[in-house]
Design a protein around this motif. Sequence first.
Motif, PDB file in Angstrom:
ATOM      1  N   LEU A  39      -4.306 -11.151   7.849  1.00 14.25           N
ATOM      2  CA  LEU A  39      -2.926 -11.427   8.135  1.00 14.25           C
ATOM      3  C   LEU A  39      -2.062 -10.244   8.281  1.00 14.25           C
ATOM      4  CD1 LEU A  39      -2.442 -14.322   5.767  1.00 14.25           C
ATOM      5  CD2 LEU A  39      -2.733 -14.519   8.234  1.00 14.25           C
ATOM      6  N   GLY A  40      -2.535  -8.949   8.154  1.00 20.31           N
ATOM      7  CA  GLY A  40      -1.753  -7.792   8.376  1.00 20.31           C
ATOM      8  C   GLY A  40      -1.522  -6.893   7.019  1.00 20.31           C
ATOM      9  N   ILE A  41      -0.588  -5.968   7.061  1.00 18.44           N
ATOM     10  CA  ILE A  41      -0.462  -5.217   5.992  1.00 18.44           C
ATOM     11  C   ILE A  41       0.934  -5.714   5.386  1.00 18.44           C
ATOM     12  CG2 ILE A  41       0.352  -2.896   5.533  1.00 18.44           C
ATOM     13  CD1 ILE A  41      -2.615  -3.032   6.371  1.00 18.44           C
ATOM     14  N   ALA A  42       0.650  -5.448   3.809  1.00 22.96           N
ATOM     15  CA  ALA A  42       1.764  -5.688   3.087  1.00 22.96           C
ATOM     16  C   ALA A  42       2.242  -4.256   2.491  1.00 22.96           C
ATOM     17  CB  ALA A  42       1.597  -6.632   1.721  1.00 22.96           C
ATOM     18  N   GLU A  43       3.347  -3.803   2.590  1.00 25.30           N
ATOM     19  CA  GLU A  43       3.756  -2.386   2.235  1.00 25.30           C
ATOM     20  C   GLU A  43       4.677  -2.596   0.849  1.00 25.30           C
ATOM     21  OE1 GLU A  43       5.704  -0.292   5.044  1.00 25.30           O
ATOM     22  OE2 GLU A  43       4.137   0.273   6.008  1.00 25.30           O
ATOM     23  N   GLN A  44       4.435  -1.869  -0.080  1.00 26.12           N
ATOM     24  CA  GLN A  44       5.321  -1.698  -1.466  1.00 26.12           C
ATOM     25  C   GLN A  44       6.480  -0.680  -1.370  1.00 26.12           C
ATOM     26  OE1 GLN A  44       3.627  -0.124  -4.906  1.00 26.12           O
ATOM     27  NE2 GLN A  44       4.967  -1.607  -6.307  1.00 26.12           N
ATOM     28  N   ARG A  45       7.422  -1.117  -1.284  1.00 25.88           N
ATOM     29  CA  ARG A  45       8.553  -0.126  -0.994  1.00 25.88           C
ATOM     30  C   ARG A  45       9.521  -0.384  -1.999  1.00 25.88           C
ATOM     31  NH1 ARG A  45       9.801  -1.824   5.095  1.00 25.88           N
ATOM     32  NH2 ARG A  45       7.568  -1.300   6.259  1.00 25.88           N
ATOM     33  N   GLY A  46      10.018   0.685  -2.765  1.00 27.21           N
ATOM     34  CA  GLY A  46      11.004   0.441  -3.733  1.00 27.21           C
ATOM     35  C   GLY A  46      10.573  -0.396  -4.897  1.00 27.21           C
ATOM     36  N   GLY A  47       9.261  -0.212  -5.227  1.00 23.51           N
ATOM     37  CA  GLY A  47       8.693  -1.426  -6.033  1.00 23.51           C
ATOM     38  C   GLY A  47       8.737  -2.717  -5.838  1.00 23.51           C
ATOM     39  N   LYS A  48       8.737  -3.190  -4.553  1.00 22.73           N
ATOM     40  CA  LYS A  48       8.587  -4.423  -4.123  1.00 22.73           C
ATOM     41  C   LYS A  48       7.672  -4.573  -2.966  1.00 22.73           C
ATOM     42  CE  LYS A  48      13.374  -5.959  -5.696  1.00 22.73           C
ATOM     43  NZ  LYS A  48      14.577  -6.475  -4.880  1.00 22.73           N
ATOM     44  N   PHE A  49       6.900  -5.676  -2.877  1.00 24.79           N
ATOM     45  CA  PHE A  49       6.270  -5.723  -1.617  1.00 24.79           C
ATOM     46  C   PHE A  49       6.871  -6.627  -0.542  1.00 24.79           C
ATOM     47  CE2 PHE A  49       3.008  -5.696  -4.832  1.00 24.79           C
ATOM     48  CZ  PHE A  49       1.755  -4.934  -3.965  1.00 24.79           C
ATOM     49  N   VAL A  50       6.875  -5.888   0.718  1.00 26.51           N
ATOM     50  CA  VAL A  50       7.047  -6.557   2.020  1.00 26.51           C
ATOM     51  C   VAL A  50       5.917  -7.030   2.624  1.00 26.51           C
ATOM     52  CG1 VAL A  50       8.212  -6.051   4.058  1.00 26.51           C
ATOM     53  CG2 VAL A  50       8.955  -4.711   1.965  1.00 26.51           C
ATOM     54  N   LEU A  51       6.065  -8.529   2.715  1.00 26.43           N
ATOM     55  CA  LEU A  51       5.256  -9.231   3.280  1.00 26.43           C
ATOM     56  C   LEU A  51       5.312 -10.002   4.514  1.00 26.43           C
ATOM     57  CD1 LEU A  51       4.650 -11.456  -0.181  1.00 26.43           C
ATOM     58  CD2 LEU A  51       3.234  -9.678   0.613  1.00 26.43           C
ATOM     59  N   PRO A  52       4.230 -10.156   5.465  1.00 24.50           N
ATOM     60  CA  PRO A  52       4.535 -10.490   6.612  1.00 24.50           C
ATOM     61  C   PRO A  52       4.938 -12.102   6.650  1.00 24.50           C
ATOM     62  CG  PRO A  52       2.366  -9.705   6.502  1.00 24.50           C
ATOM     63  CD  PRO A  52       3.107  -9.640   5.035  1.00 24.50           C
ATOM     64  N   LYS A  53       5.570 -12.658   7.649  1.00 25.19           N
ATOM     65  CA  LYS A  53       6.311 -14.006   7.659  1.00 25.19           C
ATOM     66  C   LYS A  53       5.128 -15.035   7.648  1.00 25.19           C
ATOM     67  CE  LYS A  53      10.634 -12.206   9.042  1.00 25.19           C
ATOM     68  NZ  LYS A  53      11.859 -12.117  10.317  1.00 25.19           N
ATOM     69  N   ASN A  54       3.832 -14.868   8.120  1.00 24.40           N
ATOM     70  CA  ASN A  54       2.928 -15.736   8.664  1.00 24.40           C
ATOM     71  C   ASN A  54       1.960 -16.105   7.602  1.00 24.40           C
ATOM     72  OD1 ASN A  54       1.785 -13.541   8.786  1.00 24.40           O
ATOM     73  ND2 ASN A  54       0.576 -13.911  10.441  1.00 24.40           N
ATOM     74  N   ILE A  55       2.255 -16.110   6.250  1.00 20.38           N
ATOM     75  CA  ILE A  55       1.343 -16.208   5.182  1.00 20.38           C
ATOM     76  C   ILE A  55       1.632 -17.686   4.598  1.00 20.38           C
ATOM     77  CG2 ILE A  55       1.084 -13.760   4.682  1.00 20.38           C
ATOM     78  CD1 ILE A  55       2.935 -14.230   2.215  1.00 20.38           C
ATOM     79  N   ALA A  56       2.683 -18.250   4.668  1.00 18.14           N
ATOM     80  CA  ALA A  56       3.091 -19.637   4.020  1.00 18.14           C
ATOM     81  C   ALA A  56       2.234 -20.623   4.278  1.00 18.14           C
ATOM     82  CB  ALA A  56       4.575 -20.120   4.337  1.00 18.14           C
ATOM     83  N   LYS A  57       1.481 -20.830   5.501  1.00 18.66           N
ATOM     84  CA  LYS A  57       0.543 -21.832   5.660  1.00 18.66           C
ATOM     85  C   LYS A  57      -0.793 -21.952   4.938  1.00 18.66           C
ATOM     86  CE  LYS A  57      -1.551 -20.246   9.961  1.00 18.66           C
ATOM     87  NZ  LYS A  57      -1.926 -20.674  11.240  1.00 18.66           N
ATOM     88  N   TYR A  58      -1.057 -20.617   4.289  1.00 17.77           N
ATOM     89  CA  TYR A  58      -2.390 -20.471   3.951  1.00 17.77           C
ATOM     90  C   TYR A  58      -2.566 -20.849   2.390  1.00 17.77           C
ATOM     91  CZ  TYR A  58      -3.582 -18.005   8.076  1.00 17.77           C
ATOM     92  OH  TYR A  58      -3.936 -17.816   9.336  1.00 17.77           O
ATOM     93  N   THR A  59      -3.646 -21.835   2.007  1.00 15.40           N
ATOM     94  CA  THR A  59      -3.493 -22.151   0.576  1.00 15.40           C
ATOM     95  C   THR A  59      -4.028 -20.949  -0.413  1.00 15.40           C
ATOM     96  OG1 THR A  59      -5.521 -22.725   0.903  1.00 15.40           O
ATOM     97  CG2 THR A  59      -4.238 -24.438   1.193  1.00 15.40           C
ATOM     98  N   LYS A  60      -4.598 -19.862   0.180  1.00 11.17           N
ATOM     99  CA  LYS A  60      -4.782 -19.002  -0.646  1.00 11.17           C
ATOM    100  C   LYS A  60      -4.776 -17.624  -0.146  1.00 11.17           C
ATOM    101  CE  LYS A  60      -8.656 -17.082  -3.596  1.00 11.17           C
ATOM    102  NZ  LYS A  60      -9.956 -17.396  -4.156  1.00 11.17           N
ATOM    103  N   ILE A  61      -4.240 -16.456  -0.831  1.00 11.17           N
ATOM    104  CA  ILE A  61      -4.326 -15.131  -0.018  1.00 11.17           C
ATOM    105  C   ILE A  61      -4.869 -14.053  -1.094  1.00 11.17           C
ATOM    106  CG2 ILE A  61      -2.418 -15.461   1.372  1.00 11.17           C
ATOM    107  CD1 ILE A  61      -0.956 -13.405  -0.493  1.00 11.17           C
ATOM    108  N   GLU A  62      -5.613 -13.057  -0.697  1.00 11.78           N
ATOM    109  CA  GLU A  62      -5.730 -12.085  -1.456  1.00 11.78           C
ATOM    110  C   GLU A  62      -5.136 -10.812  -0.921  1.00 11.78           C
ATOM    111  OE1 GLU A  62     -10.118 -11.743  -2.102  1.00 11.78           O
ATOM    112  OE2 GLU A  62     -10.223 -13.719  -2.988  1.00 11.78           O
ATOM    113  N   LEU A  63      -5.144  -9.745  -1.818  1.00  9.75           N
ATOM    114  CA  LEU A  63      -4.569  -8.381  -1.237  1.00  9.75           C
ATOM    115  C   LEU A  63      -5.536  -7.286  -1.260  1.00  9.75           C
ATOM    116  CD1 LEU A  63      -1.090  -8.068  -2.578  1.00  9.75           C
ATOM    117  CD2 LEU A  63      -1.578  -9.133  -0.431  1.00  9.75           C
ATOM    118  N   VAL A  64      -6.124  -6.700  -0.448  1.00 11.04           N
ATOM    119  CA  VAL A  64      -7.261  -5.644  -0.372  1.00 11.04           C
ATOM    120  C   VAL A  64      -6.403  -4.328  -0.454  1.00 11.04           C
ATOM    121  CG1 VAL A  64      -9.248  -4.831   0.510  1.00 11.04           C
ATOM    122  CG2 VAL A  64      -8.796  -7.288   0.658  1.00 11.04           C
ATOM    123  N   ALA A  65      -6.702  -3.547  -1.140  1.00 17.15           N
ATOM    124  CA  ALA A  65      -5.919  -2.291  -1.206  1.00 17.15           C
ATOM    125  C   ALA A  65      -6.425  -1.375   0.016  1.00 17.15           C
ATOM    126  CB  ALA A  65      -5.841  -1.426  -2.263  1.00 17.15           C
TER     127      ALA A  65
END
Length: 331
Positions: A39-65
Amino acid sequence: MKKYRLYLSVLLAVFAAALSDISAQYRIIGFEGTDTVDLGIAEQRGGKFVLPKNIAKYTKIELVAVSQTYADTERHLRQLQKAYLDKSRELISTEITYITDHLDFATLYYSPIYTDYLVSWLSGYNFVATSVADFGQRLSADAVGTISRLMMSDQTKIAENVAKDLAIFAYRYGFAATTRHIVEYMRRIDKKFVSRHTDLKYIVDKDLANTPKQAAHKIVGLDSERLANCLIIFFDSGSRRSTDEVDKIIDKYSSLRQKGLRVISIASDTDLEQYNEFAKRLPWADKLCDKYGIKGENFENYGVFDTPAIFLTDEEGNIIRAGSDLDKVIQ
């Protein structure tokens, strides 16, 4: 959706607690059924994650560093490819050892260089193998060894997908024996390994359908060597896919006999008590059990990767058709 948000919140909290670099990046993997989607890249900016907008339909996600581990993986791939250009047999051998013994497949599998790395790995044997036979032997040993390493480290899902991909690549390279070894290893863990991966099943079925029109191999356990007008089925009584085809033969047995066909069944069962109970249902006389899974002598002689496998012979004892579907074989 609540469950999803809770899962995501906990997951992000765990990752955030472990991070100190505000520019750290994470690749997001979505799971929907058996599908995995990058689903692309999530960045941590200022201590918060900025996530792509297309993740809501998935029942489960994982973050791989996208971490130093990934950087190391990419560096090793470049070293392997450079070793090709330099024709350095020693360096290529070193990189292959790194792959089989140390490569972090958890990072590699979800990365954009996964396929490139597998192809480069298999290509490496062109340089280090001393013959075609040596190529196949090295590849088989290293592939099964790597899959075993992943299994032992509880990376079951990744091991299964890597096994499937290696089996397909090996087959396309012309090393069907390696594909067989991988399938054989995985079927000990999961008998449905082939049937659950449609792309691998396609290859196995295609290989079976393309069986050369040649004399049928002598069947170990039968007194007669002549195999004229025979319908030979290899099956596993613990596999629904297999027993469905056996049931078809039972239903058609009278008409098959009227056509002059002799039915021979060969089971891969390792549990003889289970096999003997199942064999009581079989109305034909020639019913055998190889007892060693697909490592049984008859299975190997006929090149059977998976069950069911059905062969039809003519009046001269030559195989004229093969496949996994009875109706197509006897059409």
